[in-house]
Write a protein that holds these residues in place. Structure first.
Motif, PDB file in Angstrom:
ATOM      1  N   MET A   2      25.202   5.009   6.214  1.00 11.16           N
ATOM      2  CA  MET A   2      24.629   6.192   5.625  1.00 11.16           C
ATOM      3  C   MET A   2      23.378   5.776   4.859  1.00 11.16           C
ATOM      4  N   THR A   3      22.282   6.461   5.104  1.00 10.56           N
ATOM      5  CA  THR A   3      21.036   6.203   4.400  1.00 10.56           C
ATOM      6  C   THR A   3      20.879   7.248   3.306  1.00 10.56           C
ATOM      7  N   VAL A   4      20.533   6.800   2.084  1.00 14.13           N
ATOM      8  CA  VAL A   4      20.391   7.725   0.967  1.00 14.13           C
ATOM      9  C   VAL A   4      19.038   7.545   0.299  1.00 14.13           C
ATOM     10  N   ARG A   5      18.557   8.647  -0.260  1.00 13.08           N
ATOM     11  CA  ARG A   5      17.332   8.649  -1.066  1.00 13.08           C
ATOM     12  C   ARG A   5      17.590   9.582  -2.232  1.00 13.08           C
ATOM     13  N   LEU A   6      17.519   9.042  -3.441  1.00 13.12           N
ATOM     14  CA  LEU A   6      17.756   9.823  -4.645  1.00 13.12           C
ATOM     15  C   LEU A   6      16.533   9.737  -5.539  1.00 13.12           C
ATOM     16  N   THR A   7      16.178  10.834  -6.154  1.00 14.77           N
ATOM     17  CA  THR A   7      15.132  10.831  -7.161  1.00 14.77           C
ATOM     18  C   THR A   7      15.786  11.178  -8.488  1.00 14.77           C
ATOM     19  N   VAL A   8      15.592  10.301  -9.473  1.00 15.10           N
ATOM     20  CA  VAL A   8      16.135  10.546 -10.802  1.00 15.10           C
ATOM     21  C   VAL A   8      14.978  10.665 -11.779  1.00 15.10           C
ATOM     22  N   GLN A   9      15.220  11.409 -12.843  1.00 18.89           N
ATOM     23  CA  GLN A   9      14.186  11.654 -13.830  1.00 18.89           C
ATOM     24  C   GLN A   9      13.950  10.409 -14.679  1.00 18.89           C
ATOM     25  N   GLY A  10      12.689  10.062 -14.855  1.00 18.27           N
ATOM     26  CA  GLY A  10      12.327   8.963 -15.730  1.00 18.27           C
ATOM     27  C   GLY A  10      12.316   7.608 -15.044  1.00 18.27           C
ATOM     28  N   HIS A  11      12.033   6.610 -15.846  1.00 18.65           N
ATOM     29  CA  HIS A  11      11.970   5.232 -15.366  1.00 18.65           C
ATOM     30  C   HIS A  11      13.352   4.587 -15.454  1.00 18.65           C
ATOM     31  N   VAL A  12      13.770   3.907 -14.401  1.00 17.49           N
ATOM     32  CA  VAL A  12      15.038   3.188 -14.387  1.00 17.49           C
ATOM     33  C   VAL A  12      14.727   1.701 -14.542  1.00 17.49           C
ATOM     34  N   SER A  13      15.330   1.073 -15.526  1.00 17.77           N
ATOM     35  CA  SER A  13      15.064  -0.338 -15.800  1.00 17.77           C
ATOM     36  C   SER A  13      15.578  -1.239 -14.679  1.00 17.77           C
ATOM     37  N   ALA A  14      15.047  -2.444 -14.628  1.00 11.41           N
ATOM     38  CA  ALA A  14      15.467  -3.414 -13.611  1.00 11.41           C
ATOM     39  C   ALA A  14      16.956  -3.726 -13.734  1.00 11.41           C
ATOM     40  N   GLU A  15      17.475  -3.762 -14.951  1.00  5.74           N
ATOM     41  CA  GLU A  15      18.905  -4.038 -15.152  1.00  5.74           C
ATOM     42  C   GLU A  15      19.768  -2.942 -14.539  1.00  5.74           C
ATOM     43  N   LEU A  16      19.352  -1.680 -14.701  1.00  5.81           N
ATOM     44  CA  LEU A  16      20.123  -0.581 -14.122  1.00  5.81           C
ATOM     45  C   LEU A  16      20.015  -0.576 -12.604  1.00  5.81           C
ATOM     46  N   VAL A  17      18.845  -0.932 -12.088  1.00  2.00           N
ATOM     47  CA  VAL A  17      18.678  -0.989 -10.634  1.00  2.00           C
ATOM     48  C   VAL A  17      19.627  -2.042 -10.052  1.00  2.00           C
ATOM     49  N   GLU A  18      19.792  -3.171 -10.740  1.00  2.99           N
ATOM     50  CA  GLU A  18      20.748  -4.189 -10.282  1.00  2.99           C
ATOM     51  C   GLU A  18      22.154  -3.608 -10.212  1.00  2.99           C
ATOM     52  N   TRP A  19      22.523  -2.760 -11.164  1.00  2.00           N
ATOM     53  CA  TRP A  19      23.858  -2.164 -11.191  1.00  2.00           C
ATOM     54  C   TRP A  19      24.030  -1.140 -10.065  1.00  2.00           C
ATOM     55  N   LEU A  20      22.914  -0.646  -9.541  1.00  2.00           N
ATOM     56  CA  LEU A  20      22.951   0.350  -8.470  1.00  2.00           C
ATOM     57  C   LEU A  20      22.776  -0.270  -7.083  1.00  2.00           C
ATOM     58  N   ALA A  21      22.875  -1.598  -6.996  1.00  2.00           N
ATOM     59  CA  ALA A  21      22.763  -2.278  -5.696  1.00  2.00           C
ATOM     60  C   ALA A  21      23.758  -1.673  -4.721  1.00  2.00           C
ATOM     61  N   PRO A  22      23.398  -1.521  -3.483  1.00  2.00           N
ATOM     62  CA  PRO A  22      22.307  -2.115  -2.730  1.00  2.00           C
ATOM     63  C   PRO A  22      21.024  -1.282  -2.698  1.00  2.00           C
ATOM     64  N   LEU A  23      20.881  -0.320  -3.601  1.00  2.00           N
ATOM     65  CA  LEU A  23      19.676   0.502  -3.598  1.00  2.00           C
ATOM     66  C   LEU A  23      18.493  -0.254  -4.178  1.00  2.00           C
ATOM     67  N   GLU A  24      17.312   0.136  -3.736  1.00  2.00           N
ATOM     68  CA  GLU A  24      16.065  -0.398  -4.266  1.00  2.00           C
ATOM     69  C   GLU A  24      15.328   0.750  -4.923  1.00  2.00           C
ATOM     70  N   ALA A  25      14.529   0.442  -5.940  1.00  2.84           N
ATOM     71  CA  ALA A  25      13.839   1.480  -6.702  1.00  2.84           C
ATOM     72  C   ALA A  25      12.335   1.414  -6.496  1.00  2.84           C
ATOM     73  N   ASP A  26      11.723   2.597  -6.466  1.00  5.07           N
ATOM     74  CA  ASP A  26      10.269   2.752  -6.433  1.00  5.07           C
ATOM     75  C   ASP A  26       9.906   3.782  -7.494  1.00  5.07           C
ATOM     76  N   GLY A  27       8.861   3.515  -8.255  1.00  6.33           N
ATOM     77  CA  GLY A  27       8.383   4.486  -9.228  1.00  6.33           C
ATOM     78  C   GLY A  27       7.496   5.511  -8.565  1.00  6.33           C
ATOM     79  N   GLU A  28       7.422   6.687  -9.146  1.00  6.29           N
ATOM     80  CA  GLU A  28       6.536   7.741  -8.665  1.00  6.29           C
ATOM     81  C   GLU A  28       5.511   8.048  -9.737  1.00  6.29           C
ATOM     82  N   ALA A  29       4.413   8.642  -9.338  1.00  4.23           N
ATOM     83  CA  ALA A  29       3.331   8.957 -10.269  1.00  4.23           C
ATOM     84  C   ALA A  29       3.806   9.862 -11.409  1.00  4.23           C
TER      85      ALA A  29
END
Length: 70
Positions: free
Chosen positions: A1-28
């Motif tokens: 299953m492929t997922v794409r989620l947009t969450v409000q605000g900046h997610v720290s690198a530590e939280l992104v590690e906890w959300l593995a296997p997802l990768e994070a990209d910032g938006e403008a």
């Protein structure tokens, strides 16, 4: 299953590690897009629970499953 989620605000690198296997990209706009592949529906529900537990406001969610041959 492929997922794409947009969450409000900046997610720290530590939280992104906890959300593995997802990768994070910032938006403008300052929001964070998380994307990746999950093995099954159970992993998807677990991810949704982690997003909720972190208190991240979910703005958008797109999920698609891999085509299964008959």
């Amino acid at each position: 299953m492929t997922v794409r989620l947009t969450v409000q605000g900046h997610v720290s690198a530590e939280l992104v590690e906890w959300l593995a296997p997802l990768e994070a990209d910032g938006e403008a706009a300052g929001d964070t897009v998380l994307r990746g592949t999950l093995p099954d529906q159970s992993a998807f529900h677990g991810l949704c629970n982690r997003i909720r537990d972190l208190g991240l406001p979910l703005l958008e969610l797109t999920a698609s499953r891999k085509d299964v041959e008959p």
